[in-house]
Design a protein around this motif. Sequence first.
Motif, mmCIF file in Angstrom:
data_model
loop_
_atom_site.group_PDB
_atom_site.id
_atom_site.type_symbol
_atom_site.label_atom_id
_atom_site.label_comp_id
_atom_site.label_asym_id
_atom_site.label_seq_id
_atom_site.Cartn_x
_atom_site.Cartn_y
_atom_site.Cartn_z
ATOM 1 N N GLN B 88 12.592 -3.909 -27.301
ATOM 2 C CA GLN B 88 13.353 -3.297 -28.391
ATOM 3 C C GLN B 88 13.927 -1.915 -28.074
ATOM 4 O OE1 GLN B 88 14.468 -4.831 -30.984
ATOM 5 N NE2 GLN B 88 13.343 -6.705 -30.566
ATOM 6 N N GLY B 130 14.570 -4.467 -35.093
ATOM 7 C CA GLY B 130 13.460 -4.277 -34.158
ATOM 8 C C GLY B 130 13.486 -2.934 -33.462
ATOM 9 N N THR B 131 14.662 -2.434 -33.181
ATOM 10 C CA THR B 131 14.756 -1.130 -32.518
ATOM 11 C C THR B 131 14.916 -0.061 -33.593
ATOM 12 O OG1 THR B 131 15.692 -0.013 -30.590
ATOM 13 C CG2 THR B 131 17.264 -0.993 -32.132
#
Lengths: 269, 382
Positions: B88, B130-131
Amino acid sequence: MPVKDYLRERFFPHMWCPGCGHGTILNALIHAVEGLGLNKNEIVMVSGIGCSARISGYVDFHSLHTIHGRALTFATGVKLSKPNLKVIVPMGDGDALAIGGNHFIHAARRNIDITAIVMNNRIYGMTGGQFSPLSGPGVKATTAPYTTIDSSFDVVQLAKAAGASFVARSTAFHVKEATEMLTKAITHKGFSVVEILSQCPTHFGRKNKEGDAVNMLNLYKDNTAKLGSKALEEKPHLIPRGIFVDSERPEYCEEYDKIIAAAMKEKAS
Amino acid sequence: MSKKIRFIQGNEACVEGALYAGLDFYAGYPITPSTEIAEHLSERLPQVGGKFIQMEDEIASMCAIIGASLTGKKVMTATSGPGFSLKQEAIGYACMAEIPCVIANVQRGGPSTGNPTHVSQGDINQARWGTHGDHAIIALTASNHQDVFRITVDAFNLAETYRTPVILLFDEVIGHMREKLVIPEKGEVEIVDRLRTSVPKDVDYHPYLPREDGRLPMSDFGGEHRYNVTGLFHDMWGFPSNNPKIVNDLLRHLVDKIDNNVHTITRYKEHFLEGAEYIMVSYGSSARSAIHLAQNRRNKGEKIGVLELQSIWPFPTELVKEKCANAKAVLVVEMNMGQVLAQVKAAVRNPDRVFLVNRIDGKLITPTDIKQLLRVIQGRGV
């Protein structure tokens, strides 16, 4: 070409503290590149995160300032996809050997033709002076107010054991020597590691009562000795400087070219 | 010339699509259920002069493809749950530095090590968020091998067009199932190559100065233009900056370049939607069961259809709203706890009539699973 032509003057002044050793390492590196007469278009500098990593912004090469600890993996992608490029990866001690430790040993194992420079000031400077895996025991840091109990890596031994085919160590005091080592490392075919001890008067020096930049540089002069020298023989506790490994081993990109040739041949038959 | 017909796994269909799109460089790390992508590419890429590298971990794989993309190569990695988690940070780097790359996530059960050999669609929101930090992302999916091939080609095309990571959200059933794939002839499917700068040598090139249409022509590492690439907020030269205007403008650009093009990016399929009173919204392997059920019920005269999403992010909100406008009820068929459900509820006029039909036990959701809930919604008993 004048040395200043290798720098991006537009982005100066640099962000390093007064007295920091990193500027001296930049100087040595530029002189090495200049001495080799390399074309700027053929050089990619890849760095991670930390004080050291900002070096890539100041040089007029293709420059890739990446994420913490992963510079060697980005560099592996650059090198393997375009092997004619010269890839230079300056890293701090935390960047290279804490968060990036795994990538460090694997790049060495592959013997991919990348020049790794460990700018070792034994401290996390950018975050304000925490100990690193190269601080060693008995060091004071903002996260070790009672001194560290962690042992340090020996970069030279680690790189050697992991398979690096060129391994050297110098300091920010020994600029000419560092320049020569960097020159050899860049020319070397395979994974090369040059550890350069670099003073951080702001954090390491102040916390550990090593004085200002001049005092710290004098310590590099007093606490190190050339490999094979009488001084080192007489005082084996000194930190050895010099070229520890300079060997030939199959280089990763060249080996992969053989895989391509074999795969193409098999497909054709 | 007769068409090339294969009987293969979905993971191999993805490999065929990637090669068709012009993949040059793959870095990966073994993980179930995506490993076959790496295995096949380790054989196929060097045959066409491409490069395959098995890195020391998932993070390294993601970073290596970003490095290779900068030298002008078309790049990809593949993974599954735990590996997708590890990638990520570097995916965020590719968003920030605007570096084209494709990441296939063949989903398995999570969280953590979860259910490695069984199907799930639990990474929908992770693909989106996710990041860390605000950003936009493109995520695509498919329910059969012909579409896996096609959507993989699209993933490369979109990555190169928008200078962004594109995520392929496949799942274990699609990845491992075998079915027919007809590989199109060269030229049959459009291939998009990245826009490269026309700025001549010795003229100042601004790698991060968008053109009027928002696009940024690239220059390969090793070429005539030397510039800086960073994950920090940066100015038009790629040099770090925390100037509030530069930070504001860059973040808006990163989001707008994708979210403002949702109509161009949206991919979907309609199955029996004509006059449908009950609409199943589904994707990936779940959609196969939904389509099967719709076909059966249509044969019995029921007005039921499927809106199959092939692009999940940016979410096609307007499309879902329009297609579901006249439905008595909408059933979101997916194998998670309602990740696309939340998007569909937010899209339609009457969210109370949107129901989740899910299965989260590692087994593929079946037409019978869907039928049971459908009967309740239709007031026909359990």
